[in-house]
Design an enzyme around this catalytic site. Structure first.
Site, PDB file in Angstrom:
ATOM      1  N   ASP A 227      -8.162  -1.617   5.377  1.00  0.00           N
ATOM      2  CA  ASP A 227      -7.959  -0.557   6.184  1.00  0.00           C
ATOM      3  C   ASP A 227      -7.625   0.971   5.400  1.00  0.00           C
ATOM      4  OD1 ASP A 227      -5.467  -1.472   5.598  1.00  0.00           O
ATOM      5  OD2 ASP A 227      -4.446  -0.252   7.081  1.00  0.00           O
TER       6      ASP A 227
ATOM      7  N   ARG B 259     -13.814  -7.610  -0.874  1.00  0.00           N
ATOM      8  CA  ARG B 259     -13.030  -7.271   0.449  1.00  0.00           C
ATOM      9  C   ARG B 259     -12.476  -5.997   0.674  1.00  0.00           C
ATOM     10  NH1 ARG B 259      -7.447  -5.631   1.644  1.00  0.00           N
ATOM     11  NH2 ARG B 259      -6.882  -6.527   3.817  1.00  0.00           N
TER      12      ARG B 259
ATOM     13  N   THR C  68       0.814  -1.319  -0.065  1.00  0.00           N
ATOM     14  CA  THR C  68      -0.091  -0.013   0.090  1.00  0.00           C
ATOM     15  C   THR C  68       0.977   1.249  -0.132  1.00  0.00           C
ATOM     16  OG1 THR C  68      -1.874  -1.240   1.258  1.00  0.00           O
ATOM     17  CG2 THR C  68      -1.740   1.395   1.558  1.00  0.00           C
TER      18      THR C  68
ATOM     19  N   THR D 184       0.316   0.498   6.529  1.00  0.00           N
ATOM     20  CA  THR D 184       0.145  -0.382   5.250  1.00  0.00           C
ATOM     21  C   THR D 184       0.606  -1.630   6.159  1.00  0.00           C
ATOM     22  OG1 THR D 184       2.706  -0.205   5.261  1.00  0.00           O
ATOM     23  CG2 THR D 184       1.494   1.318   3.855  1.00  0.00           C
TER      24      THR D 184
HETATM   25  N1  GLY Z   1      -3.365  -2.366   4.195  1.00  0.00           N
HETATM   26  C1  GLY Z   1      -3.934  -2.677   3.039  1.00  0.00           C
HETATM   27  C2  GLY Z   1      -5.011  -3.506   2.922  1.00  0.00           C
HETATM   28  O1  GLY Z   1      -4.879  -4.364   3.859  1.00  0.00           O
HETATM   29  O2  GLY Z   1      -5.692  -3.819   2.289  1.00  0.00           O
END
Ligand code: GLY
Length: 356
Positions: free
Chosen positions: A240, A237, A209, A260
């Site tokens: 965060d 899905r 990320t 991330t």
């Molecule tokens: N931190 C990125 C995700 O889990 O989608």
């Protein structure tokens, strides 16, 4: 020490992880009782990001120096990474969901207005951070998802394109073929040939990320996070990254934080909001990140998520800047981050809660 802040300045030169942890501990001891005054501000704009954002932070600081608000600077910094086909965790070239379709998530938050915008499960638009910025500026909402987010992006003139690169498609196919020996998807080696494209036997499922946090020389604060999410995820899905308070959070009186790594753990702990709250209580950015990681470790109970020592078996990275412009980053396991300060762009070791 930053003028009038009582803060030990952020590390100015790259150091080893051991050196950084030692310095972070000294800084923490010096600052653990202080409270951040909302009047503080850095001498010059600063930015922090995940390791993949070394160019993004440089661009973000340049944009703040040109007068752009911190949130816009963060988005423009991230745009380059979203456009990069070689970053398989963000934007164009991101690894797809289990159906082979790229779904992107992003959010922006602006300190001065206290507003935020986000999109989740957005398909066919390579710059979800720009769409999130539009949600923030051009609607009364915070989060748009899926088809609604795509229609909104279309209405604002974003071009649609196929985001699945050949490299990402091959990795997805390799993952799919390796899932089961009971289905009809088999890889080349099982049919007696060895395709050059399948050099790695094991296909990772990264949660890479990008997060960029920015504070300008007026002490105004902004942040943005953007991702293609967990590779090969169940369609729909959401991690965060597009959730305000989880993958990104700004309070213009106190600071910005982002994350991330394993999004589910950050959602369950409201990671970014927790870190900003800890900074508001006076913790240094690094200490605030470490304490949020300790909270995640404490709250992780199910055996499938724990290693032999009972520690989380996944990675989470946190990044933070307080209103005074002090930067900090910490991760569950050894990791690095990028930052741009008066010292120029640097990749530095983050504090680590646990060893490798
Ligand atoms: N931190 C990125 C995700 O889990 O989608």
């Amino acid at each position: 020490m930053l003028p009038g802040t009582g803060y030990t300045p952020a590390m100015s030169t790259p150091v080893s992880r051991r050196g950084f942890l030692k310095a972070a501990a000294v800084g923490a001891a010096a600052t653990s009782c202080s409270h951040v005054s909302p009047k503080l501000r850095p001498r010059a704009p600063v930015a922090i990001s995940s390791r993949n954002g070394i160019h993004a932070v440089e661009i973000a600081v340049r944009k703040m120096n040109e007068g752009l608000p911190p949130v816009d600077a963060a988005v423009i910094g991230i745009e380059g990474v979203e456009n990069d086909p070689n970053d398989t965790s963000v934007g164009y070239g991101g690894l797809p969901n289990e159906d082979g379709v790229v779904e992107l998530d992003s959010c922006t938050m602006d300190g001065p207005s206290g507003l935020a915008g986000a999109v989740a499960s957005l398909r066919n638009i390579k710059n979800p951070s720009q769409v999130a910025l539009k949600v923030m500026r051009r609607t009364d909402h915070v989060l748009l998802v899926g088809e609604g987010a795509l229609r909104f992006a279309r209405a604002h003139g974003f071009a649609e394109e196929n985001l699945l690169t050949e490299r990402a498609r091959r990795r997805w196919l390799r993952w799919k073929e390796g899932l089961s020996d009971q289905d009809d998807w088999i890889d080349l080696s099982e049919n007696g040939s060895h395709g050059k494209e399948y050099v790695d036997g094991h296909v990772e499922r990264p949660t890479g990320t990008i997060h960029v946090g920015c504070v300008n020389d007026k002490g105004d604060i902004g942040g943005c996070t953007s991702t293609s999410g967990l590779a090969f995820k169940i369609p729909g899905r959401v991690g965060d990254s597009p959730l305000i308070g989880c993958g990104n959070y700004v309070d213009n009186d106190y600071g910005v934080a982002g994350s991330t790594g394993r999004g589910e753990a950050v959602i369950l702990s409201n990671g970014a909001a927790r870190i900003v709250r800890y900074m508001a209580e006076g913790r240094s950015p690094t200490d605030a990140c470490l304490d949020a990681l300790r909270d995640i470790a404490r709250m992780t109970k199910v055996p499938r998520l724990l290693d032999a020592q009972g520690r989380p078996n996944f990675q989470v990275n946190f990044y933070a800047i307080n209103k005074a412009g002090q930067l900090g980053a910490a991760a569950m396991r050894p990791s690095q981050h990028s930052r741009m300060t008066e010292n120029g762009p640097e990749v530095m070791d983050s504090a680590a809660l646990f060893g490798g």
